[in-house]
Design a protein around this motif. Structure first.
Motif, short mmCIF file in Angstrom:
data_model
loop_
_atom_site.label_atom_id
_atom_site.label_comp_id
_atom_site.label_asym_id
_atom_site.label_seq_id
_atom_site.Cartn_x
_atom_site.Cartn_y
_atom_site.Cartn_z
N LEU A 163 0.82 -1.21 0.00
CA LEU A 163 0.00 0.00 0.00
C LEU A 163 0.85 1.25 0.00
CD1 LEU A 163 -2.80 -0.93 2.56
CD2 LEU A 163 -2.54 -1.60 0.17
N ARG A 219 -4.43 4.48 0.45
CA ARG A 219 -4.05 3.62 1.57
C ARG A 219 -5.21 3.45 2.54
NH1 ARG A 219 0.54 1.93 4.25
NH2 ARG A 219 0.04 1.24 6.35
N SER A 267 -6.83 -0.14 3.16
CA SER A 267 -6.67 -0.71 4.50
C SER A 267 -8.01 -1.17 5.06
CB SER A 267 -6.04 0.32 5.45
OG SER A 267 -4.74 0.66 5.04
#
Length: 479
Positions: free
Chosen positions: A282, A289, A293
């Motif tokens: 990432l 990100r 995530s």
């Protein structure tokens, strides 16, 4: 390393009355590797044994313990508030008929008990995740020292913990093994990595020890300021063999509890396949990100995967797409997944592109979309073809007056596109992620006839979801 946040990107809600902010993968992984252990009292196990076992004092029934674990897992992975956890706790207690638990009978008692379960598990898993992060070799090169930091937001601070604030010692110093936060119920102190210039060469604090006699009459020598049962570094023992712990606990438990514990071990000890997050790197920060995530936490909780090489997830400024999975034209080697800054459904888009990647490289032959003609997906293709959304899309393709709308419908009807959209909706459904489910609803309610039919209403999607369950179960990936 997938989903690793920098030391400045992780936050813990110190008050314990709202959301647990920004879960990170090391924290989630630590909690999910634990075994369910039926216990009568919280100190049936002590110290580093808590790295290996999930316990709730008095929860001796396997189903009850599993339901409580699921609620705590959601609180950690999804940043749920303590108010949410209390509602779940009430539902679980009613469902399982749990009687006689400490705190039962009054609202104050129930609030105290839920706060203890919530804060103890979230703060310990947070600290264990931080232990893993703080011991990262790259971080240790730039910040080889650790600093103890007292949380000044608490209403009733422990004076001795305040005196430790600012203590800087080499990373992994023996003092941190016994004084790594939390140092007791309600302790909200933390450890951070610092550069070498902060270390002045001072020795660690020495406040002496005290003796605590437990309910069995056994005396424990503890450092002053560290509560009974908290004199260890959460997460530090995870790399050690579990077998001595397992053998000791099985021998000490009554047979019904020992059998339940061994059954839990059998499930957890099975060979582990990689997570999808293991195949993606990432960006260090930013919107891509954050979206990736959050989405990968949900995906990893639903299924594992095999045969995926590692590729990056990238942020893109391209306004011509919301997301994109790319691969080399001739070799079919995967290149990357991109998320555009204009994406209106970032979590669903990330799941969509991961769906493309799995279709192209994990199921069937690498470099060929399994959704086209792989026999494993036959029932899925039948469910897709029988859906009302596909019928509406076919009608748009055949009869709509606008050729650009017809072109869009043809694109949505491609098997690899239907797979990616079905995969994203399946993840939203099976994770019950409110954000992703709302994104699906937003699409199906859209006024563009092709776009609105690119996802499915709940009843229309049910046979497709069942077919996808069967695919991932057959592959041995479904959790």
């Amino acid at each position: 390393m997938p989903l690793k946040l920098s030391p400045t990107q992780v936050a813990f809600n110190a008050r314990g009355d709202g959301k647990f902010n920004k879960p990170f993968q090391e924290q989630v992984d630590f909690f999910r590797q634990k075994l369910n252990l039926p216990t009568e009292r919280w100190d049936d196990i002590l110290n580093e044994a808590h790295d290996r076992a999930f316990v709730v004092a008095g929860a001796a029934k396997a189903d009850l313990l599993n339901d409580l674990r699921g609620a705590v897992d959601s609180a950690i992975a999804e940043g749920k508030s303590i108010q949410w956890f209390r509602k779940e706790f009430d539902n679980i207690v009613a469902k399982n008929g749990w009687q006689g638990w400490t705190g039962k009978g009054t609202k104050a008692g129930r609030d105290w008990r839920t706060r203890v379960i919530y804060n103890a598990n979230l703060s310990a898993s947070y600290s264990a995740g931080r232990w893993q992060q703080l011991n990262d070799p790259d971080l240790l090169k730039s910040r080889p020292f650790w600093e103890y930091v007292h949380n000044d937001t608490v209403q009733h601070p422990r004076l001795i913990h305040q005196s430790w604030s600012g203590t800087v010692l080499p990373a992994g110093h023996v003092w941190f093994v016994t004084h790594f936060c939390p140092n007791g119920f309600g302790c909200r102190c933390r450890i951070r990595a610092v550069r070498a210039e902060k270390y002045k060469g001072y020795p660690p604090p020495d406040d002496g020890t005290y003796i605590y006699k437990d309910r069995r009459g056994i005396e424990h020598v503890l450092p002053m300021g560290v509560d009974y049962g908290w004199g260890y570094a959460p997460g530090a023992s995870v790399g050690k063999s579990m077998q001595p712990f397992i053998d000791n606990k099985v021998a000490a438990l009554p047979k019904p509890l020992a059998d339940a514990f061994k059954a839990d071990i059998a499930k957890i000890a099975a060979p582990k396949l990689p997570h999808v997050s293991d195949a993606l790197t990432l960006p260090s920060s930013g919107f891509a990100r954050s979206a990736a995530s959050r989405t990968l936490i949900e995906i990893d909780a639903i299924h594992t995967v095999e045969n995926l090489p590692t590729i990056p997830v990238k942020a893109s400024a391209n306004v011509r797409f919301q997301g994109q999975y790319t691969y080399e034209r001739y070799s079919k080697k995967p290149i990357s997944i991109a998320l555009s800054k204009v994406s209106v459904n970032p979590e669903l888009t990330i799941a969509h592109e991961i769906g493309h990647y799995i279709d192209h490289h994990a199921i069937g032959r690498s470099g060929v979309y399994a959704s086209i003609d792989d026999a494993l997906l036959d029932k899925w293709r039948e469910a897709i073809a029988s859906s009302q959304a596909t019928a509406k899309m076919d009608d748009v393709l055949r009869n709509h007056a606008d050729r650009f709308t017809r072109k869009k419908a043809a694109y949505y009807l491609e098997p690899w596109e239907q797979w990616a959209r079905a995969y994203a909706q399946w993840i939203a459904l099976r994770s019950n992620n409110a954000t992703m489910l709302a994104q699906v609803k937003k699409i199906t309610a859209h006024n563009h006839p092709a776009y609105a039919s690119s996802q499915w209403d709940d009843d229309d999607f049910a046979p497709i979801a069942a077919a996808m369950d069967d695919i991932f179960r057959t592959l041995g990936w479904l959790k």
